[in-house]
Design an enzyme around this catalytic site. Structure first.
Site, PDB file in Angstrom:
ATOM      1  N   LYS A  78       0.711  -1.266  -0.024  1.00 23.93           N
ATOM      2  CA  LYS A  78      -0.003   0.043  -0.076  1.00 23.93           C
ATOM      3  C   LYS A  78       0.766   1.108  -0.075  1.00 23.93           C
ATOM      4  O   LYS A  78       1.875   1.355   1.078  1.00 23.93           O
ATOM      5  CB  LYS A  78      -0.830   0.038   1.242  1.00 23.93           C
ATOM      6  CG  LYS A  78      -2.000   1.179   1.336  1.00 23.93           C
ATOM      7  CD  LYS A  78      -3.205   0.795   0.540  1.00 23.93           C
ATOM      8  CE  LYS A  78      -4.040   1.979   0.272  1.00 23.93           C
ATOM      9  NZ  LYS A  78      -3.574   2.620  -0.971  1.00 23.93           N
ATOM     10  N   GLN A  99       6.933   3.959   4.074  1.00 23.92           N
ATOM     11  CA  GLN A  99       5.414   3.488   4.178  1.00 23.92           C
ATOM     12  C   GLN A  99       5.221   2.359   4.822  1.00 23.92           C
ATOM     13  O   GLN A  99       3.958   1.936   5.647  1.00 23.92           O
ATOM     14  CB  GLN A  99       5.109   3.257   2.782  1.00 23.92           C
ATOM     15  CG  GLN A  99       3.495   3.457   2.570  1.00 23.92           C
ATOM     16  CD  GLN A  99       3.106   4.720   2.559  1.00 23.92           C
ATOM     17  OE1 GLN A  99       3.483   5.741   1.842  1.00 23.92           O
ATOM     18  NE2 GLN A  99       1.632   4.897   3.162  1.00 23.92           N
ATOM     19  N   LYS A 102       4.777   3.300   8.605  1.00 24.38           N
ATOM     20  CA  LYS A 102       3.821   4.358   8.396  1.00 24.38           C
ATOM     21  C   LYS A 102       2.371   3.312   8.652  1.00 24.38           C
ATOM     22  O   LYS A 102       1.682   3.555   9.597  1.00 24.38           O
ATOM     23  CB  LYS A 102       3.952   5.139   7.771  1.00 24.38           C
ATOM     24  CG  LYS A 102       2.624   6.149   7.509  1.00 24.38           C
ATOM     25  CD  LYS A 102       2.385   7.017   6.234  1.00 24.38           C
ATOM     26  CE  LYS A 102       3.490   7.742   6.090  1.00 24.38           C
ATOM     27  NZ  LYS A 102       3.531   8.757   4.828  1.00 24.38           N
ATOM     28  N   LYS A 114       5.639   1.792  -2.957  1.00 20.66           N
ATOM     29  CA  LYS A 114       5.710   2.907  -3.424  1.00 20.66           C
ATOM     30  C   LYS A 114       5.777   2.787  -5.123  1.00 20.66           C
ATOM     31  O   LYS A 114       6.660   2.076  -5.485  1.00 20.66           O
ATOM     32  CB  LYS A 114       6.182   3.858  -2.804  1.00 20.66           C
ATOM     33  CG  LYS A 114       6.234   5.579  -3.031  1.00 20.66           C
ATOM     34  CD  LYS A 114       4.957   5.940  -1.957  1.00 20.66           C
ATOM     35  CE  LYS A 114       4.688   7.427  -2.199  1.00 20.66           C
ATOM     36  NZ  LYS A 114       3.838   7.781  -1.220  1.00 20.66           N
ATOM     37  N   GLY A 153      -2.884   7.824  -4.532  1.00 21.34           N
ATOM     38  CA  GLY A 153      -2.324   9.143  -5.423  1.00 21.34           C
ATOM     39  C   GLY A 153      -0.904   9.749  -4.486  1.00 21.34           C
ATOM     40  O   GLY A 153      -1.019   9.182  -3.223  1.00 21.34           O
ATOM     41  N   ASP A 154      -0.420  10.608  -4.974  1.00 18.69           N
ATOM     42  CA  ASP A 154       0.676  11.155  -4.388  1.00 18.69           C
ATOM     43  C   ASP A 154       0.948  12.630  -5.363  1.00 18.69           C
ATOM     44  O   ASP A 154      -0.046  12.987  -5.959  1.00 18.69           O
ATOM     45  CB  ASP A 154       1.793  10.187  -4.412  1.00 18.69           C
ATOM     46  CG  ASP A 154       3.247  10.929  -3.305  1.00 18.69           C
ATOM     47  OD1 ASP A 154       2.932  10.710  -2.142  1.00 18.69           O
ATOM     48  OD2 ASP A 154       4.018  11.395  -3.932  1.00 18.69           O
ATOM     49  N   THR A 197      -4.741  13.369   5.243  1.00 20.61           N
ATOM     50  CA  THR A 197      -3.573  13.464   5.697  1.00 20.61           C
ATOM     51  C   THR A 197      -3.392  14.990   6.358  1.00 20.61           C
ATOM     52  O   THR A 197      -2.807  14.927   7.594  1.00 20.61           O
ATOM     53  CB  THR A 197      -2.444  13.553   4.448  1.00 20.61           C
ATOM     54  OG1 THR A 197      -2.742  12.239   3.802  1.00 20.61           O
ATOM     55  CG2 THR A 197      -0.951  13.535   5.076  1.00 20.61           C
ATOM     56  N   ASN A 231      -2.793  19.367  -1.279  1.00 18.34           N
ATOM     57  CA  ASN A 231      -3.810  18.828  -0.518  1.00 18.34           C
ATOM     58  C   ASN A 231      -3.537  18.942   1.081  1.00 18.34           C
ATOM     59  O   ASN A 231      -4.188  19.325   1.898  1.00 18.34           O
ATOM     60  CB  ASN A 231      -4.020  17.478  -0.883  1.00 18.34           C
ATOM     61  CG  ASN A 231      -5.246  17.108  -1.156  1.00 18.34           C
ATOM     62  OD1 ASN A 231      -6.153  18.011  -1.786  1.00 18.34           O
ATOM     63  ND2 ASN A 231      -5.915  15.742  -1.287  1.00 18.34           N
ATOM     64  N   SER A 383      -7.014   5.696   3.371  1.00 22.53           N
ATOM     65  CA  SER A 383      -7.084   4.593   2.310  1.00 22.53           C
ATOM     66  C   SER A 383      -7.219   3.341   2.839  1.00 22.53           C
ATOM     67  O   SER A 383      -7.962   2.582   2.090  1.00 22.53           O
ATOM     68  CB  SER A 383      -5.576   4.817   1.519  1.00 22.53           C
ATOM     69  OG  SER A 383      -5.481   5.885   0.879  1.00 22.53           O
TER      70      SER A 383
END
Length: 457
Positions: A78, A99, A102, A114, A153-154, A197, A231, A383
């Protein structure tokens, strides 16, 4: 590792984790975890591919695409997809490595990964971006799935791009499944996902403020410096305003806007900035308009930290390494008491060293630093909640999602806090190290699951 190419971003993220593990009692109590670290630092799989697409002139263009499937001990891989010219394997390995831990801190069943491409959406037409998304997913789609790998998304990949990527995945697999998160609200997306976030980092800092003040203080009356204007920064700023704080800065890659009135940057201006970002324009355009020129000043080529004057809270929310050693020292001089990363690896290692030294020397008068892997986990947490809603074919209300997000951020904070007290016992009157606690808590959980599954022994 001398036979491998230099990967500065990944090496920085790796050293940051290792230094906190080594300076704790974790390896003393669990020496076998050194072996787990060696295994966990190598991705399970790296997929690299070319993306060939046609521009509006009918000419062939080619980019490099990647997916780093780093660790699946706790669940499907993820992590986001980033479309930006700076994307390379080092950047994606650093982001994927962060990630893993996290995602572990959220308490949800998600591994770490990623991906992305060195494609630059700036200057491209909507049609060109759509064509690129379809070409990118034509290759990536062979390697992902709802129970395998769930990208999000990123930078450079908004809800619009997620829609195009999802449509292409569905065409080539004939599957409607929760394979991407950040989807549209009417076709599988979760409410609060765009805000998550930014909201999450503010909820996390709320717990820091309450702990440090013995429950006497909140965001009310606090001056908050924020970098970025995407964002994360937008929604962090809106939540700070909602909670009674004053936002004194925002920024983009070209410069920063600094509030020039006591009211700070207000919600009305953030709305204008949000529209500007969709049009891929610069913040300098806002500062020069007659509506806002008396309320903010624009500083070309600068980040906000050394220009905001006295502040209470700093939230780096743009990109990696955006707070240097000098800027860390400047924030301490400006009276900042809390700094939390809305971006991934927002502070350089030298800046973290400054914050941690201040925490140890000044005790409860120090600045208190929270790393991105804990403080900005709200995005991936929602997410994960989107994945759960997709699997059950249900949709929660925004209030339900927001409550779950608040619980997750509270658990992220308390998990890091208690783990720090266990493995890096703070001196009398000293705040526990949230960077050490978060690193140890995330790593321990992943390492234990890897051992159970036979990834190391």
């Amino acid at each position: 590792m001398s036979n491998l190419p230099s990967e500065p971003e990944f090496e920085q993220a790796y050293r940051e984790l290792v230094s906190t593990l080594e300076n704790s009692s974790l390896f003393e109590k669990n020496p076998e975890y050194k072996k787990a670290l060696k295994v966990a630092s190598i991705p399970e799989r790296i997929i690299q591919f070319r993306v060939v697409w046609e521009d509006d002139k009918g000419e062939v263009q080619v980019n490099r695409g990647y997916r780093v499937q780093f660790n699946s001990a706790l669940g499907p891989y993820k992590g986001g997809l980033r479309f930006h010219p700076t994307v390379n394997l080092s950047v994606l390995k650093f982001l994927g490595f962060e990630q893993i831990f996290k995602n572990a801190l959220t308490g949800l069943n998600m591994g770490g990964g990623k991906g992305g491409a060195d494609f630059d959406p700036k200057g491209k037409s909507d049609n060109e971006i759509r064509k690129f998304c379809c070409a990118f997913m034509s290759e990536l789609g062979k390697h992902i799935g709802a129970d395998t790998d769930v990208p999000a998304g990123d930078i450079g990949v908004s809800g619009r791009e997620i829609g195009w990527l999802f449509g292409q995945y569905k065409k080539q697999t004939k599957l409607w499944e929760g394979v991407l998160t950040g989807k549209g609200g009417t076709w599988g997306g979760s409410l609060i996902r765009p805000e998550a976030t930014g909201y999450g980092v503010v909820y996390y800092v709320e717990h820091m403020i309450k702990y440090a003040s013995g429950g006497k203080e909140s965001f009310a009356g606090k001056k908050v410096a924020i970098s970025g204007s995407g964002n994360v920064a937008q929604y962090a700023a809106l939540k700070v305003i909602e909670l009674g704080g004053t936002v004194v800065s925002l920024s983009d890659s070209k410069g920063a806007i600094i509030a020039t009135t006591d009211k700070g940057i207000e919600a009305e201006l953030i709305e204008v900035i949000a529209k500007l970002k969709v049009e891929r324009k610069q913040l300098s355009e806002v500062a020069s308009t007659s509506d806002f020129s008396s309320k903010v000043k624009y500083i070309d080529g600068a980040r906000p930290w050394l220009h905001v004057g006295a502040v209470d809270v700093a939230l780096p929310s743009a990109t990696q390494n955006e707070v240097s050693k000098e800027e860390a020292e400047g924030l301490i001089k400006a009276g900042a008491k809390f700094i939390a990363e809305g971006s991934n690896m927002g502070c350089t290692q030298e800046a973290i060293d400054v914050f941690e030294a201040d925490r140890k020397s000044k005790k409860d008068q120090a600045i208190w630093y929270a790393p991105g892997k804990a403080a900005n986990a709200g995005g991936v947490a929602v997410s994960g909640l989107e994945m759960a809603q997709n699997s059950a074919r249900i949709k929660w209300t925004s209030e339900e999602v927001d409550e779950k997000l608040k619980d997750i951020m509270k658990n992220c904070f308390e998990n890091g806090l208690q783990t720090a007290k266990t493995y890096v016992t703070p001196a009398e009157g000293e705040y526990p190290s949230l960077v050490a606690g978060s690193n140890i808590a995330g790593f321990s959980k992943v390492a234990a699951a890897m051992k159970d599954q036979g990834d190391w022994w």
